[in-house]
Scaffold this motif. Structure first.
Motif, PDB file in Angstrom:
ATOM      1  N   GLU A  77       0.763  -1.291  -0.039  1.00  0.00           N
ATOM      2  CA  GLU A  77      -0.032  -0.032  -0.054  1.00  0.00           C
ATOM      3  C   GLU A  77       0.894   1.247  -0.045  1.00  0.00           C
ATOM      4  N   THR A  87      -2.605   1.493  -6.409  1.00  0.00           N
ATOM      5  CA  THR A  87      -2.430   0.952  -5.021  1.00  0.00           C
ATOM      6  C   THR A  87      -2.948  -0.642  -5.214  1.00  0.00           C
ATOM      7  N   HIS A 134      -7.194  -3.931   3.623  1.00  0.00           N
ATOM      8  CA  HIS A 134      -6.336  -3.236   2.551  1.00  0.00           C
ATOM      9  C   HIS A 134      -6.849  -3.038   0.977  1.00  0.00           C
TER      10      HIS A 134
END
Length: 203
Positions: A77, A87, A134
């Motif tokens: 990330e 990302t 995430h």
């Protein structure tokens, strides 16, 4: 902490570490409590003074695997442009690389089935679900108007696509894909999915 509790805690950590090494070397099929007990110098029956059963032992190993995966995804990330689409690609490729580098431990996360009548404990479910943050974060940046429920569905779909590609790509019996080609394909599919989702959101 008393010496007895301290000794138990150390033996428990040693047992989980030994199980982790066994799974990494031979997969879940190679996990034998008798071998683990011999390796750390305890009686076979004493294993169940350290963990409730083999299910818990495998889940504890899975917890260690998820902790390492979390560090890898966190680094992915941060290691690059803040652009959320980029990302997501980095996260997907990092997931692929982690699976390659930790193949049997990664497989164990998905291949393990609890004994009949037993459910996965809440702590293990919580650890597994926490990994989705995430994916949530860049998706939330891309689609700020979407609800948490909508983002959750999108995150699961994106994960399923990447996981399926990685799982099949690493399955030598079927259609094993060269690692660099697999990484490239994973990146391509994530870019395509994000592009399609963006177009749909803007239409």
């Amino acid at each position: 902490m008393s010496k007895a509790l301290e000794r138990r805690a150390k033996n428990r950590d040693r047992l989980i570490a030994a199980a982790e090494r066994s799974i990494a070397a031979s997969g879940l099929a190679g996990l034998k409590t008798r071998d683990l007990a011999s390796e750390i110098g305890i009686a076979n029956g004493a294993v169940y003074n350290l963990v409730d059963d083999v299910d818990e032992l495998i889940l504890r190993v899975g917890s260690r695997t998820l902790t390492r995966l979390d560090k890898v995804l966190t680094a992915a990330e941060r290691d690059g442009p803040a652009d959320p689409a980029a990302t997501l690609v980095r996260i997907a490729v990092a997931y692929c690389d982690f699976a390659v580098d930790n193949l049997e431990l990664w497989r164990a996360l998905f291949e393990h089935r609890m004994a009949p009548g037993k459910s996965v404990p809440d702590w293990a479910i919580s650890e597994q679900m926490d990994m989705f943050r995430h994916i949530y974060r860049p998706l939330a940046a891309l689609f700020p108007a979407r609800s948490l429920e909508q983002l959750s569905v999108t995150a699961r779909s994106l994960f399923s696509a990447v996981h399926g590609m990685v799982a099949l790509g690493l399955e030598h019996k079927l259609i094993a894909v060269p690692i660099e080609a697999l990484r490239s394909e994973v990146a391509t599919i994530v870019r395509a999915m994000v592009e399609g989702l963006t177009k749909t959101a803007n239409s």
